[in-house]
Design an enzyme around this catalytic site. Sequence first.
Site, mmCIF file in Angstrom:
data_model
loop_
_atom_site.group_PDB
_atom_site.id
_atom_site.type_symbol
_atom_site.label_atom_id
_atom_site.label_comp_id
_atom_site.label_asym_id
_atom_site.label_seq_id
_atom_site.Cartn_x
_atom_site.Cartn_y
_atom_site.Cartn_z
ATOM 1 N N CYS A 59 0.858 -1.191 0.000
ATOM 2 C CA CYS A 59 0.000 0.000 0.000
ATOM 3 C C CYS A 59 0.889 1.234 0.000
ATOM 4 O O CYS A 59 1.808 1.347 0.813
ATOM 5 C CB CYS A 59 -0.893 0.005 1.241
ATOM 6 S SG CYS A 59 -1.756 1.584 1.439
ATOM 7 N N ALA A 104 4.236 4.104 3.096
ATOM 8 C CA ALA A 104 3.843 2.853 2.429
ATOM 9 C C ALA A 104 3.975 1.711 3.419
ATOM 10 O O ALA A 104 4.534 1.884 4.521
ATOM 11 C CB ALA A 104 4.741 2.597 1.225
ATOM 12 N N LYS A 105 3.481 0.571 3.082
ATOM 13 C CA LYS A 105 3.724 -0.643 3.871
ATOM 14 C C LYS A 105 3.380 -1.837 3.003
ATOM 15 O O LYS A 105 2.540 -1.752 2.104
ATOM 16 C CB LYS A 105 2.834 -0.660 5.118
ATOM 17 C CG LYS A 105 3.403 -1.507 6.225
ATOM 18 C CD LYS A 105 4.521 -0.767 6.938
ATOM 19 C CE LYS A 105 5.083 -1.535 8.098
ATOM 20 N NZ LYS A 105 5.925 -0.692 8.949
ATOM 21 N N GLY A 106 4.025 -2.962 3.282
ATOM 22 C CA GLY A 106 3.739 -4.175 2.524
ATOM 23 C C GLY A 106 3.765 -5.372 3.431
ATOM 24 O O GLY A 106 4.233 -5.295 4.575
#
Length: 416
Positions: A59, A104-106
């Site tokens: 994201c 962001a992050k994943g």
Amino acid sequence: MQQFSVAEMARQQLLKAAKAIKLPKAIVTVLGCPKRVLRVNFPIQMDDGTIRCFTGYRCQYNDSRGPTKGGVRYHPGVTEDEVIALAAWMTWKCALVDLPYGGAKGGVICDPLALSERELEKITRRFTTEIMPVLGPNKDIPAPDVFTTSKTMAWMMDTFSMFAGHTEPAVVTGKPEVLGGSKGRKEATGRGVMITTRELCARINLPLAGARVAVQGFGNVGSHAALFLSELGAKIVAVSDSSTGFVNADGLDVPGLAACIERHRCLAPYRGHGRKVSRDVILYQDVDILIPAALENQIRKDNASRIKAKVVSEGANGPTAPEADAILEKKGIHVIPDILANSGGVIVSHFEWVQALSGMYWEEDEVNQRLEKKLIASFGQVWRKAQELKISLRTAAYCVALERIASVYQYRGIFP
Ligand code: NAD
């Protein structure tokens, strides 16, 4: 027990701070939803020859201040909702400490403790390939998070470089030093927890020497925070990880516990001084400082009244639900919010990115001095905002961050 969706929790925090500073409605609308969420499903051949399908997410919440930045998490509990919330928190965090980044992050849904190194490498390389269109040193720069390490970042960097046709060290941070990783990055988040805790304790007259500390989640962040605080004379009396907990009123052997983690990836085999207890009692110890450094939603409406600490220093992202925040506030507990307490990691990640882009590498002293300077300044800003508006440190931190993002929109406007 999950009461709040974490994305809803992030949204509530945003709305509360927006109200405190009368943020224009248009900005709240823009900041209320993620820019991009990518979901990928990919097959991996396991060591036993079978094929399994894995699901991963990335994201990119908001990139108005620069390329997006955020960790990659490997955990069975990863969800799209969680990744969105974590990406939102990264956005506020980068703005709060004034880095030229969005958030962001994943994550990949998997149980890394049940996977071999070879399987983890395959998952990392394939996941990187699947999200490649949105990655890049000027687009989105991953870093380690729960159950990912510098080795994971090395695989991501190598995979990206293979497709780019040249070595691209600035595409990830938290890499091994030989690949252009920054000195001090591994310790940076825990060091930041120590610095912000020290700054708060000085203001509330709580001496760190002799202070009793409990750490939930003795991973990268928790173990380093414990090490640095014990160097200042604090006594680490309780720790846990996902496998077990240990308590010792006279203080635990922090380097011994850290060596166990290094060797076995968990605390269960630890045989040093200390009484073995359930991991879940660590939050409720009679301590001065509690450091939740595991996962989100640990302090909730149903258990917040059991917290005895005077200070909660949020090493983890989102460990306290909004309803619990109100309970802690009523009890007079000082909470150093995640976006400030654990921002040391992204600050040194930014230093690593700058070093990789410039090809000039810094000594560890320089990294640590710059980190210290930035965190002291950021803590001071949040503290002053809290005093000025008579609000909690969390809402104050959001106010500083949101004002910064809002001023970017003032100049950039809304396209087209
Ligand atoms: P890590 O994988 O190194 O450590 C996580 C630890 O939490 C592990 O020891 C795990 O066993 C433990 N844990 C998991 N569930 C638990 C439970 N229910 N009770 C007790 N312990 C439990 O990960 P990390 O990098 O230290 O990240 C920890 C937290 O800090 C996460 O919320 C992460 O998003 C946040 N964070 C990390 C960084 C970083 O630089 N690594 C930066 C900012 C924030």
